[in-house]
Design an enzyme around this catalytic site. Structure first.
Site, PDB file in Angstrom:
ATOM      1  N   GLU A  51      -4.074   7.298  -3.436  1.00 16.06           N
ATOM      2  CA  GLU A  51      -5.195   6.707  -2.879  1.00 16.06           C
ATOM      3  C   GLU A  51      -5.976   5.491  -3.819  1.00 16.06           C
ATOM      4  OE1 GLU A  51      -4.636   5.982   0.586  1.00 16.06           O
ATOM      5  OE2 GLU A  51      -6.415   3.986   1.087  1.00 16.06           O
ATOM      6  N   HIS A  89       1.625   4.858  -2.730  1.00 18.42           N
ATOM      7  CA  HIS A  89       1.679   6.069  -2.698  1.00 18.42           C
ATOM      8  C   HIS A  89       3.239   6.851  -3.069  1.00 18.42           C
ATOM      9  CE1 HIS A  89      -1.726   6.537  -0.490  1.00 18.42           C
ATOM     10  NE2 HIS A  89      -1.820   6.029   0.574  1.00 18.42           N
ATOM     11  N   HIS A 100       1.078  -1.527   0.026  1.00 19.35           N
ATOM     12  CA  HIS A 100      -0.129  -0.090  -0.134  1.00 19.35           C
ATOM     13  C   HIS A 100       0.842   1.070  -0.044  1.00 19.35           C
ATOM     14  CE1 HIS A 100      -3.508   2.294   1.103  1.00 19.35           C
ATOM     15  NE2 HIS A 100      -2.994   3.052   1.792  1.00 19.35           N
ATOM     16  N   GLU A 101       1.476   1.898   0.569  1.00 18.02           N
ATOM     17  CA  GLU A 101       2.472   2.490   0.877  1.00 18.02           C
ATOM     18  C   GLU A 101       3.607   2.746  -0.193  1.00 18.02           C
ATOM     19  OE1 GLU A 101       1.449   4.836   3.052  1.00 18.02           O
ATOM     20  OE2 GLU A 101       0.532   3.331   4.396  1.00 18.02           O
TER      21      GLU A 101
END
Lengths: 492, 492
Positions: A286, A260, A256-257
């Site tokens: 997101e 980003h 997820h990170e």
């Protein structure tokens, strides 16, 4: 020098100082000694004072009026600078500094309260943060006819409104609730079991980050209570957390990170230290983290590769075959924690927060009533009681640092990711073969080319529409994807 | 608000921003990804621009003229602020920013050059740094009659001059050389031998830091190429390095940096984020790090305790008795590396650097001739050849970051430590009993009370004189201590 060049040189220093403020935030959550909290709040307030003074510098208005953009990219830069200048001019310097100081302190107090499951410890500073953000929202909204909530929402998703988001959420909810009910009526698949030492988890997390395109030469991975990504251009750092009973927490937080972080790393280098040199909005951001994590990372193809990797690292791990492992990765349960939620429940967590924070900012819900409101709503939406504050109202860092208006961008991101994923699958029909080999690069290259490299050059909805071939983003593709994926998984 | 209060409120924000700049420096040497070097240089330059503008703010002059100090401490604050204001006013903003940008870049290039033993890689940026520092020194010296070198020296040791330091070094050298020659004519004691795993070293380093009074609630310990201490008041971080063949490197670097760090941590909390809230000078700072490291840490009493601690942690370690261990800790050898030098050789390393950097700043030595000059001088002073640049001219970080005028403060620190140690032993006659139990706290409490709590309230020489009971610091006590200690150790 032209007015445009003068303005951009000045802005470049402002952006560099904003990066410094971001790095202090990273430090605070990863490295800072506990006893430094008070001093750090003073440092953040001083730096915010500098940033505010630069953003409201009277020369900015003169340069903006005189600047002639040479091309579309330059016009985008001027639009973004004018927007930040106008925003800052509405907020008194004293208020900007108070917000920086108070949110810096509040974050540490939240972390203590969360560790001790002690809401009362957090309430006084939360009330301060809300009061300051409401004061700021009033300054931002004054004379515009916007609500306080729309004024703060605009910080994270330019062009969005609570009304529009609320209407979209209302359309999404019945299909999500129906899907959830049908799934929970079916037998639950087996959960992951085994022994997952922290060091081995971190080794896999590093490999996952590399595989998803994270540039280690311009980043690093650390541990944090609440995983986050921080920074832009040449210094974009990520964090994750490790639970030895649940390696998916570490792995999917990392992916997820990385979503980003690679977005920031892939922006056109010509935009570095300029307003266009960062993600277009929190929703678009997101969309990257969620498509990396879910549509790619939790796909049958990629989990097949991950299964093999984990089998080698964690002998005796159960389930013992790839299909059951895929079902374990995508197990649907009415859990308490948003960041650990499955794709079906995730947006219900967001809708709960969206309604509560709108009421807080509107003044319709008092901080002292927040925990009860959370617990009531959670029981109604999820059918289970909140067993402790750290599983409820204290679980997320956001409100402590003043991020009201931020939560709905998570669901916007999911909606955008749904649109992007449909377009990606059309453009890269053989993606699953690469994913099954543990290689998401055909997807991450497509995203870099279609979306990430543009940074904030286009408005959020336009950024998504351009990447998807022109259509405005809607919730349909996300819901279709969820119903297809989980329908197959649960035999609905 | 009075002019004094207004000035102090403004200064407090400046000090907070200076702490931010310091934290960025810490980050650069411990955490920053390599690829961020260019962006970091821009961030440092932007922040230096902010600091310079604040220090030269025209209102500063007005407030300084109007401020009435309420007491001696307030008068000291005004003296320190006026000094920083006058210094900044002499340096053009462009030059201040160029220095920040170039030294930020140069540090990374130095680290690369050192790792590759490649002087040529470092020379171009070193030449830039020297040119910028000479330009700055000329601005600082203009109209004062001071030499360029005295102008930069004043940044680190207010009130010192190259002439005074040179005269003191000339008095010290014959006694040091004579001591060195007599020692090297005796049989060398056995060196430490054994297996010293990094994790066990770090565990002992942490215990040493705790024992010497480091407050972990306001600090942290990390690894760095070149150990350093950073920060003030509530956030004072230290670094060390680990060599599995030589645990003394890690242990004594740690104790040394704890000396610096506790000095900052022990300053009167009322001085936090004010000019008086930091060490009085680099020489006084070094007096703390050196007395912790040497007069306390390398004493027979304390090494007796350390011997037991290390025996337990490193089975099979040699030598096997406490007296021989004490001799191994204090083994005198003509080594290449300053930071690993014994107490007898240490000041000879400094004298070499002092002479070379004076010539560089005066323009009498060109950067391209520096390596040859270093190697010639080293062979003459130490009787051994430099075998590689990382053991010679590339070993220290200082010149890369523009720290010309800093090296002599190390020997000043040793001289101050000699004076403090004599006074400490008079005041705390039973100190050895505590040291033998691994407890330096009677000494560190004495230093905190007599010196550290005052921060920069008094001028450097006055700071030392007050702690020692009034006498001005001289080199005599240090040389007496060295002759007594090493005379006994080597049976001279």
């Amino acid at each position: 020098m032209s007015a445009y060049d003068t303005l951009m040189a000045f802005q470049r220093e402002t952006e560099a100082l904003a990066q410094v403020a971001g790095r202090l935030g990273w430090d605070q959550e990863t490295m800072m000694p506990r006893g430094a909290a008070g001093q750090r709040a003073e440092e953040m307030a001083a730096l915010e004072g500098v940033l505010h003074a630069r953003r409201t510098d009277p020369r900015m208005g003169e340069w903006l009026a005189a600047a002639v953009p040479a091309d579309d990219a330059a016009a985008a830069q001027l639009r973004l600078i004018a927007r930040a200048h106008a925003r800052a001019a509405r907020v008194p310097a004293r208020l900007a500094q108070d917000l920086a100081r108070t949110t810096s302190l509040a974050q540490g107090i939240w972390a203590e309260a969360r560790a001790r499951d002690d809401v009362a410890h957090f309430l006084p500073v939360l009330a301060q943060v809300i009061a300051l953000r409401r004061e700021e929202a009033a300054a931002l909204a004054e004379g515009t006819g916007r609500s306080l909530y729309d004024a703060v929402l605009d910080d994270y998703e330019p062009g969005a409104s609570a009304e529009g988001i609320g209407a979209m959420f209302a359309r999404m909810r019945p299909r999500l609730v129906s899907l959830r009910e049908r799934i929970l009526g079916r037998p639950a698949p087996a959960a992951l079991e085994g022994h997952f030492p922290a060091a081995a988890q971190m080794a896999i997390a590093r490999d996952l980050a590399t595989g998803f395109g994270y540039d280690w030469g311009r980043g690093r991975l650390d541990l944090a209570v609440h995983p986050f990504s921080s920074g832009a251009a040449h210094d974009v750092r990520i964090t994750t957390r490790v639970d030895e009973a649940d390696p998916f927490n570490c792995f999917y937080s990392t992916i997820h990170e990385v979503g980003h972080a690679t977005y920031e790393q892939q922006v056109d280098p010509a935009f570095a230290l300029t307003p266009a040199g960062a993600g277009a909005s929190m929703g678009v951001h997101e969309s990257q983290s969620r498509i990396y994590e879910n549509q790619l990372g939790r796909s049958r193809a990629f989990t097949g590769w991950l299964f093999g990797r984990m089998q080698a690292a964690f002998p005796g791990m159960r389930p013992g075959d790839a299909d059951a492992f895929y079902a374990a990765v995508n197990r649907v349960r009415a859990g308490h924690i948003r960041t650990e939620a499955d794709e079906v429940h995730y947006n219900l967590h967001i809708m709960l927060r969206f309604d509560l924070e709108r009421a807080l900012i509107a003044g319709d819900l008092m901080p002292g009533d927040l925990e009860a409101a959370w617990n009531d709503r959670f029981a109604a939406d999820f059918g289970v009681a909140v067993d402790r504050p750290s599983h409820g109202v204290l679980q997320d860092v956001h409100w402590s640092v003043g991020l009201f208006g931020y939560f709905p961008t998570y669901t916007l991101g999911n909606v955008y990711a749904g649109c992007l994923h449909a377009a990606l699958r059309r453009d890269v029909p053989d993606l699953d073969a690469a994913l099954a080999a543990g290689d998401p690069s055909p997807a991450t290259r497509w995203l870099a080319d279609r979306l990430q490299r543009h940074g904030s050059r286009y408005l959020p909805a336009e950024t998504i529409a351009r990447a998807c071939g022109g259509a405005a983003p809607t919730e349909g593709p996300l819901l279709d994807y969820l119903e297809a994926k989980f329908g197959a998984l649960y035999g609905l």
